[in-house]
Design a protein around this motif. Sequence first.
Motif, PDB file in Angstrom:
ATOM      1  N   SER A   1       0.826  -1.202   0.000  1.00 22.78           N
ATOM      2  CA  SER A   1       0.000   0.000   0.000  1.00 22.78           C
ATOM      3  C   SER A   1       0.862   1.254   0.000  1.00 22.78           C
TER       4      SER A   1
ATOM      5  N   ALA B   1      -3.976   2.934   6.183  1.00 20.98           N
ATOM      6  CA  ALA B   1      -5.330   3.165   6.641  1.00 20.98           C
ATOM      7  C   ALA B   1      -5.345   4.329   7.621  1.00 20.98           C
TER       8      ALA B   1
ATOM      9  N   SER C   1      -1.582  -3.111   6.171  1.00 17.46           N
ATOM     10  CA  SER C   1      -2.069  -4.477   5.974  1.00 17.46           C
ATOM     11  C   SER C   1      -1.040  -5.337   5.259  1.00 17.46           C
TER      12      SER C   1
ATOM     13  N   PRO D   1      -8.975   8.155   3.822  1.00 15.57           N
ATOM     14  CA  PRO D   1      -9.302   6.749   3.527  1.00 15.57           C
ATOM     15  C   PRO D   1     -10.629   6.371   4.160  1.00 15.57           C
ATOM     16  N   THR D   2     -11.406   5.550   3.443  1.00 16.85           N
ATOM     17  CA  THR D   2     -12.710   5.113   3.941  1.00 16.85           C
ATOM     18  C   THR D   2     -12.829   3.602   4.020  1.00 16.85           C
ATOM     19  N   GLY D   3     -11.944   2.877   3.353  1.00 17.47           N
ATOM     20  CA  GLY D   3     -12.071   1.429   3.307  1.00 17.47           C
ATOM     21  C   GLY D   3     -12.918   0.933   2.164  1.00 17.47           C
ATOM     22  N   ASP D   4     -13.394   1.841   1.310  1.00 21.64           N
ATOM     23  CA  ASP D   4     -14.217   1.474   0.154  1.00 21.64           C
ATOM     24  C   ASP D   4     -13.867   2.427  -0.983  1.00 21.64           C
TER      25      ASP D   4
ATOM     26  N   SER E   1     -21.410  -2.096  -1.077  1.00 24.16           N
ATOM     27  CA  SER E   1     -20.328  -1.828  -0.130  1.00 24.16           C
ATOM     28  C   SER E   1     -20.484  -2.703   1.107  1.00 24.16           C
TER      29      SER E   1
ATOM     30  N   LEU F   1     -19.066  -1.699   3.847  1.00 22.77           N
ATOM     31  CA  LEU F   1     -18.935  -0.752   4.947  1.00 22.77           C
ATOM     32  C   LEU F   1     -20.233  -0.681   5.736  1.00 22.77           C
TER      33      LEU F   1
ATOM     34  N   LYS G   1     -18.279   1.236  11.363  1.00 29.05           N
ATOM     35  CA  LYS G   1     -16.895   1.114  10.912  1.00 29.05           C
ATOM     36  C   LYS G   1     -16.415   2.393  10.240  1.00 29.05           C
ATOM     37  N   LEU G   2     -17.247   2.964   9.346  1.00 26.01           N
ATOM     38  CA  LEU G   2     -16.849   4.187   8.652  1.00 26.01           C
ATOM     39  C   LEU G   2     -16.736   5.360   9.618  1.00 26.01           C
TER      40      LEU G   2
ATOM     41  N   THR H   1     -13.457   5.050  11.404  1.00 26.71           N
ATOM     42  CA  THR H   1     -12.336   5.381  10.517  1.00 26.71           C
ATOM     43  C   THR H   1     -12.195   6.890  10.363  1.00 26.71           C
TER      44      THR H   1
END
Length: 914
Positions: free
Chosen positions: A233, A237, A243, A639-642, A685, A687, A691-692, A695
Amino acid sequence: MFWLLGIALLLVMLAALSVATAIGVPDSSLLDAISPSLLAVFGIVIALMMIFLHYRQLDFFANRKISIVGRQSLLMGLACLLIAISILQVITDHKVAQNSQIRQSLRVQAVVRIDGLSDSVMTDETGYRQVAVIEAMQPMTTKLSPTELNQLAKQALEGQSSWQADKLTDPPRVLLQAYPKPKPPLTQPTSKPLSTFQKKRQIEEGNLAANLNALMPNERRLMTLTIQPLVESTELAASGFDSYRWLRSRHIDGTAQVQAVSSLAMTDWQSATDDRTLQKFRQAIDQGRFKLRAHFYQNHQTYTDDEQQARAVTLSLLTGDRSLINRDTKELYQIAGISHLLAISGTHVLFLALILAGIVSKIIDRFWTAGYQYLSRWQWRFLVMVAAAFLYALFTGFDVPAARTAWTLLAVGLVRLTLLPISTGKVLLALAVVMAWLDPMVLWQAGYWLSFVAVALLLTYEEKRPKKSPEAQAYISWLTRAWQAFKGLFRLQCWLFLALLPVTLLLFGKVSLWGLVVNLFAIGLFGWVLVPLNLLAGVIYLLSPVAADQLWRLVVQIVQNLHHVIAWMTELGAAKQVWLSTTMTLSLLLIACAAMLPWLLPRGLLSRYLALPALFLFVMTVNAQNQALLSVPTLFILPTGDTLTSAVLLQYPIAKKDSSARQISWLILSDHRAIDKASWQQRPSHLDAQKLTATLSDSLQRLKVAKLDGIIVQSAAQSRDEPTSQESPPLLPTVATKLAEQITTHNYWQAGNLDDLPKGVLSAQPCQAGKTWKIQETNSPIRIEAMTGWGDIADSRVWDCSLQIDSQLPIEIVHFNAVNPKQSAKAERQLLNTARDKSQNKTERLILDGSRHPYSWQLWELLCANQVRHDGKLTWLTHSRSPTSSEILSKLAIDSAITYDKKPLEAALTALSP
């Protein structure tokens, strides 16, 4: 020299690992011929030679001075050789990992062997993650159902297929992943009945979850997988979690998304590793851990949520298995600063070793006193403690803290047997180096550094603490003793908190301030009550599971009450700002070392009051970093994870007349999934709002955002006439509501229909064309205006709200760097219009495209195209999947385009200058 060499070896190996990862290791027959394990053994032999030469004053020559010079020269040469071996060890180990990693995406049918226990179980809210080994695979030509996979597995077991010929000589280790599909909202008055296809898919998803959760260690199944290579990456994150390094430290070569799994276990399938004695022993241990998980998971749904999580924590304290712990409980422990108590540490291993050593000593005293003719009492206890420590460490997964304790016990015993004058601290440093030699990837684990540093600090504190004689203690009342014990515990906790603060900030970028308080009673409760009772119940479980359940019921009740107390404490008003987060720079690290130096040196050498100026400077520097305002307006892409969900934070410094300053902060959220009927079946998604929210909240904390001037959700909350509205809950409005509860927020703009939005502390205002915000001044340096968004029109395709931000100063657009926000990388631009020179004009207009259908900008073109054009620089910020046409970009005279996902915008490639 010992300390200097040990620390130098660790730092050199860490640097070599980073360089090898960044530039790769070239192909070389020489490197392929070198065995990493032999290098580690060679390094250990040389280290033992150096210890022998150091403590045995051998004279190589008749002249003593020449002998001393010769011995020192030989030690220096061996030290240089150790450094060279360490670097070569890292390179060869990285080369082996580089050769075994998966290099391309594949869709295959594969025979998969489960390796150990899964990291989680698959439920409606959590996904499934499991390390596994792919022993054989074939390219997928057709998608097979689970029934067809069962038939194929049966043919493979009967030798009627080519699976035996497709066995891999070097099988890769992958991380199996499976996630539940997003479920619809609980209340859907307009929901349509499920179709036959949807019912069938729900049944298949339920069967997939049941089959995955039932997979036992070393079990083989035939699966349909989508294999992906590991990608390093370029941005971390929001939590700073890498990761790629985490997966590589676990020796994982790729990820595999599980599409289908057979229910038929391939019990008769044999591999080369099945005959290894050590492998069979490890499999037996994993089977025992799995049976304990099954015991705790039995009737799991009949318990309340609090009871489920208390039982999950109890299981984690016993075997290190955190698969049943949900995100809420993990966050509770993180906020309280006691996440380290969930891991199997030296306390667990030592308690069990001491208990078993005491039992064996009593048995020998009672029934076999002749045993002391062969070994002394301490040697019997030593053997039992080492054996128990290694067995329990293996039973709990042999993580770094448990492994460190087992190896430390063995090393300290050997030092005592050989009568070498080596301190425990030196033994600890030597073990750290040896563990790094055996597995260089362990240097990427935060637990490795925290484990060894924490124990080293405990040893240092114990050595420096003044000792009181037993005779003096005998004349002190129990109340005075209790007060002295509390003061000692408080000093120890403050010492550990302050001493570990630089390391924790360096590894994680933040630390919970509640940990200083909660650890005062939590460490004692876990160490002296919960862990002994839990281990005792585990021993009783081998004899009587029913009796063990009664003791576990008591442990669960204590843990449940502890959760209630911690939740009450962290919900107090003062708990809103519980995190100390800052960038741990080299200067801060040096200041921290200077503050600890008087405490690390022998007592009396330096006055410990000299640590106060360095400590004061450390606090002032951290406070200055936390309070520092950005010098230029900046837009952070968070960053959002999606990849299809974006979040940006606009920070704009405003200077006041009284020389003070404040920061304008706006958070803008958007969903970029197309809403036209042709694309409604795209992948949803995974998400969820919780969780969002976590983050984004973490990112805002790292950027020192104490309040928000506003939150804007550009995407319509609901779409009444589109199929996606029946399946997608209002994610972003829920996130905006939760954030407004955590951070003071003055405005909330929401695109689309405002009915049935989540109730919160703020009322939503419609984000529609013409709505503006600016500072209440005559000449506002910043202005935000909605360009599109027509919620009054009965067509959800024109509800999305695009924004324009007019600034008197240029706005830097960067991708947020969680480790060091000040080093966030600038976003790459696609240049569209180079005909005009705008270098003299400092003003800028930034357009944030939130459209998900071409109708949105087409309506703008009909209604608002006659707006006054901007003379400064125009930047277009959007997603690469944006439906915006090149004609719109040309009409707006866009100078450059930036995408959230760093992919080229197709419309920008064909846009023409006006």
